[in-house]
Write a protein that holds these residues in place. Structure first.
Motif, PDB file in Angstrom:
ATOM      1  N   ILE A 103      66.985  23.994  74.552  1.00 45.11           N
ATOM      2  CA  ILE A 103      66.563  23.050  73.518  1.00 45.11           C
ATOM      3  C   ILE A 103      67.402  23.194  72.257  1.00 45.11           C
ATOM      4  CG2 ILE A 103      64.567  22.176  72.234  1.00 45.11           C
ATOM      5  CD1 ILE A 103      62.767  23.500  74.297  1.00 45.11           C
ATOM      6  N   PHE A 104      67.938  24.389  72.008  1.00 44.38           N
ATOM      7  CA  PHE A 104      68.733  24.614  70.803  1.00 44.38           C
ATOM      8  C   PHE A 104      69.942  23.674  70.739  1.00 44.38           C
ATOM      9  CE2 PHE A 104      67.245  29.296  70.740  1.00 44.38           C
ATOM     10  CZ  PHE A 104      66.121  28.949  70.022  1.00 44.38           C
ATOM     11  N   HIS A 105      70.444  23.236  71.908  1.00 44.27           N
ATOM     12  CA  HIS A 105      71.645  22.414  71.934  1.00 44.27           C
ATOM     13  C   HIS A 105      71.334  20.929  72.117  1.00 44.27           C
ATOM     14  CE1 HIS A 105      73.351  26.440  72.890  1.00 44.27           C
ATOM     15  NE2 HIS A 105      74.318  25.995  72.099  1.00 44.27           N
ATOM     16  N   MET A 106      70.067  20.546  72.042  1.00 41.44           N
ATOM     17  CA  MET A 106      69.699  19.137  72.136  1.00 41.44           C
ATOM     18  C   MET A 106      69.887  18.452  70.782  1.00 41.44           C
ATOM     19  SD  MET A 106      66.233  19.083  74.452  1.00 41.44           S
ATOM     20  CE  MET A 106      66.223  19.643  76.163  1.00 41.44           C
ATOM     21  N   ASP A 107      70.372  17.221  70.815  1.00 39.40           N
ATOM     22  CA  ASP A 107      70.452  16.465  69.569  1.00 39.40           C
ATOM     23  C   ASP A 107      69.109  15.793  69.289  1.00 39.40           C
ATOM     24  OD1 ASP A 107      70.310  14.252  71.305  1.00 39.40           O
ATOM     25  OD2 ASP A 107      72.473  13.926  71.241  1.00 39.40           O
ATOM     26  N   GLU A 108      69.015  15.149  68.138  1.00 39.02           N
ATOM     27  CA  GLU A 108      67.747  14.549  67.732  1.00 39.02           C
ATOM     28  C   GLU A 108      67.271  13.490  68.719  1.00 39.02           C
ATOM     29  OE1 GLU A 108      65.621  15.264  65.309  1.00 39.02           O
ATOM     30  OE2 GLU A 108      66.863  16.991  64.754  1.00 39.02           O
ATOM     31  N   LYS A 109      68.186  12.742  69.262  1.00 38.27           N
ATOM     32  CA  LYS A 109      67.830  11.685  70.212  1.00 38.27           C
ATOM     33  C   LYS A 109      67.192  12.289  71.471  1.00 38.27           C
ATOM     34  CE  LYS A 109      69.776   7.758  72.740  1.00 38.27           C
ATOM     35  NZ  LYS A 109      71.030   6.984  73.044  1.00 38.27           N
ATOM     36  N   THR A 110      67.783  13.381  71.968  1.00 36.63           N
ATOM     37  CA  THR A 110      67.265  14.024  73.179  1.00 36.63           C
ATOM     38  C   THR A 110      65.918  14.677  72.911  1.00 36.63           C
ATOM     39  OG1 THR A 110      69.553  14.474  73.849  1.00 36.63           O
ATOM     40  CG2 THR A 110      67.812  15.636  75.035  1.00 36.63           C
ATOM     41  N   LEU A 111      65.777  15.286  71.739  1.00 37.54           N
ATOM     42  CA  LEU A 111      64.500  15.886  71.379  1.00 37.54           C
ATOM     43  C   LEU A 111      63.401  14.826  71.341  1.00 37.54           C
ATOM     44  CD1 LEU A 111      65.608  18.298  68.494  1.00 37.54           C
ATOM     45  CD2 LEU A 111      64.792  18.983  70.759  1.00 37.54           C
ATOM     46  N   LYS A 153      63.394  11.910  72.857  1.00 35.69           N
ATOM     47  CA  LYS A 153      63.173  11.394  74.209  1.00 35.69           C
ATOM     48  C   LYS A 153      62.224  12.298  74.980  1.00 35.69           C
ATOM     49  CE  LYS A 153      65.604  10.322  78.513  1.00 35.69           C
ATOM     50  NZ  LYS A 153      66.934  10.316  79.208  1.00 35.69           N
ATOM     51  N   ASN A 154      62.355  13.604  74.792  1.00 31.09           N
ATOM     52  CA  ASN A 154      61.503  14.566  75.493  1.00 31.09           C
ATOM     53  C   ASN A 154      60.216  14.898  74.734  1.00 31.09           C
ATOM     54  OD1 ASN A 154      62.994  15.771  78.019  1.00 31.09           O
ATOM     55  ND2 ASN A 154      64.571  15.527  76.447  1.00 31.09           N
ATOM     56  N   LYS A 155      59.989  14.183  73.626  1.00 28.50           N
ATOM     57  CA  LYS A 155      58.787  14.369  72.801  1.00 28.50           C
ATOM     58  C   LYS A 155      58.624  15.814  72.345  1.00 28.50           C
ATOM     59  CE  LYS A 155      56.371  10.537  75.067  1.00 28.50           C
ATOM     60  NZ  LYS A 155      55.159  10.109  75.819  1.00 28.50           N
ATOM     61  N   ILE A 156      59.747  16.414  71.947  1.00 28.29           N
ATOM     62  CA  ILE A 156      59.741  17.800  71.484  1.00 28.29           C
ATOM     63  C   ILE A 156      59.705  17.818  69.962  1.00 28.29           C
ATOM     64  CG2 ILE A 156      60.993  19.986  71.446  1.00 28.29           C
ATOM     65  CD1 ILE A 156      62.257  19.182  74.117  1.00 28.29           C
ATOM     66  N   THR A 157      58.676  18.381  69.412  1.00 30.53           N
ATOM     67  CA  THR A 157      58.558  18.518  67.963  1.00 30.53           C
ATOM     68  C   THR A 157      58.843  19.972  67.569  1.00 30.53           C
ATOM     69  OG1 THR A 157      56.176  18.923  68.190  1.00 30.53           O
ATOM     70  CG2 THR A 157      56.881  16.647  67.794  1.00 30.53           C
ATOM     71  N   SER A 158      58.777  20.255  66.276  1.00 26.16           N
ATOM     72  CA  SER A 158      59.111  21.589  65.777  1.00 26.16           C
ATOM     73  C   SER A 158      57.938  22.212  65.036  1.00 26.16           C
ATOM     74  CB  SER A 158      60.311  21.518  64.831  1.00 26.16           C
ATOM     75  OG  SER A 158      61.437  20.996  65.484  1.00 26.16           O
TER      76      SER A 158
END
Length: 447
Positions: free
Chosen positions: A375-383, A385-390
């Protein structure tokens, strides 16, 4: 003089042990809302009366306890926690017991962290569940408490001579084992002069007590070796910080609630909902599991610190990890929450984690598919798309998110919830007005 591991069940057992081993003093341990250990000592002649009546003290002087006009508090010792302090001389040994804090009328004190955890454990017990926790506390060894002068250049799993803390860890383990704390293994961690000693999992309240003991023993044994141990989450810029990954499981009638042989992840529906509860509410309880300004210097991408709200089996960039199932190891099925740090109050941290998991089970939260990519190497678009929040990015943000959380408020109770929020906001205010070395080095030549 060899001291046994005691398994006292009541006051009579404790008084017999004190007499048989010529114990000189008994330390009564409890903690403030931040998890800072508080202690006072009594002599053996006061022991019997203390079991009957407790020992009174001024609660207004303890952070997060009470106002001066309602300051009388009573510490009631828990005989099952009696052990002789392994770092003290054995000629006239000193023992310790954890205490529950009560009001003068004998009712539980709502500001007591231990009572807070007991409430949540009781809620789980009403449903037939026993909560087990296995935290992994990392720490640094420095030359002294005045700076971050490291003792070695070792890295992950390095052996001597790169690992110069091996003898210190060995003595820590012996001291912990002599107090009845089971140790699985120890090793040098990723950062220079960073170490980890892993304890065998135990029931929630016992493990919270054990975490408090662990922190004392680590510091005392380091001092005996002429150095300083710290559980500060991020003491060295550019190096990995120290975490307290917490492995969790629920058992019912001797069976692991999280395990399902027929599921592709070997996770039961309850196990998945528990994890979903942790993920949903993690931003709300981050102020409890990561309660310091410095905690958020660790929770940044790139240093093995999980900031992204997702789960995985092998991917350590996710907030929650479910270790891969090994045939015949059904009882070992568990989830690992990776954001907490070792400077948290373990009683409150365990309480909010368990409450979040139970909430997920009660309401049937649905668990998304695991994220095994880094996940560290995902860009904002990919995050997105995968519904990953922080998780919150600072103590201020964490406190503000916590303030809106009905779950955390209900779990901690009005008193602890309010006091903790006020304390965190005050800490943030103290921090934000500081002028740091970074600012002087960066801006002074330019302005």
């Amino acid at each position: 003089m060899e001291i046994p591991v005691f398994k006292c069940k009541n006051a009579d057992d404790v008084m017999k042990a004190v007499k048989d081993y010529n114990v000189s003093f008994i330390q009564y341990w409890f903690m403030d809302i931040l998890g800072t250990l508080k202690s006072f000592q009594i002599t053996p002649k006061e022991l019997e009366a203390s079991f009957e009546e407790g020992m009174g003290f001024d609660g207004s002087s303890i952070l997060g306890f009470c106002r001066i006009d309602e300051s009388d508090m009573v510490a009631m010792p828990d005989p099952t926690t009696f052990q002789i302090c392994s770092w003290r001389p054995t000629e006239r040994p000193v023992a310790r017991m954890f205490c529950d804090i009560v009001n003068p009328d004998g009712t539980p004190y709502v500001g007591d962290s231990r009572y807070c955890l007991k409430r949540v454990l009781a809620k789980a017990a009403q449903k037939g569940y026993t909560f087990y926790a296995g935290p992994e506390l990392e720490f640094f060894l420095f030359a002294d408490e005045k700076g971050t002068q490291i003792l070695d250049q070792g890295g992950y799993f390095d052996a001597p001579p790169l690992d110069l803390g091996n003898n210190i860890r060995r003595d820590i383990i012996f001291a912990l084992e002599s107090m009845g704390i089971a140790i699985e293994y120890s090793h040098h961690e990723v950062a220079p002069s960073q170490h980890e000693i892993d304890m065998r999992y135990a029931e929630g309240l016992k493990m919270a007590d054990t975490v408090m003991t662990y922190r004392v023993v680590v510091k005392e044994m380091a001092r005996k070796h002429g150095c300083y141990a710290t559980f500060m989450p991020k003491p060295i810029f550019g190096e990995n910080g120290s975490g307290m990954h917490v492995h969790q499981s629920l058992f019912k009638k001797g069976k692991n609630v999280f395990y399902d042989a027929n599921d592709k992840y070997h996770l039961s529906a309850d196990g998945k909902s528990y994890i979903a509860g942790i993920l949903k509410h993690a931003p709300e309880f981050a102020c409890v599991t990561n309660q310091w300004v410095n905690s958020y210097k660790r929770l940044v991408p790139g240093y093995e610190a999980p900031v992204y709200v997702a789960w995985a089996r092998r991917n350590r960039s996710a907030l929650v990890r479910v270790p891969m199932y090994k045939p015949g190891k059904e009882a070992a099925t568990r989830m690992e929450l990776r954001c907490p740090d070792p400077a948290a109050n373990p009683y409150l941290a365990f309480a909010v984690m368990l409450a979040a998991g139970l909430k997920g089970m009660e309401e049937g939260y649905k668990l998304a598919e695991p994220i095994e990519a880094d996940i560290f190497h995902m860009d904002e678009k990919t995050l997105k798309k995968n519904k990953i929040t922080s998780l919150p990015g600072s103590l201020l943000e964490a406190a503000q998110v916590m303030k809106k959380s009905a779950l955390v408020k209900e779990t901690l109770g009005e008193h602890i919830f309010t006091k903790l929020y006020e304390n965190k906001m005050a800490e943030w205010d103290r921090y934000r007005i500081q002028v740091t070395d970074y600012e002087l080095e960066r801006y002074l030549p330019l302005m």
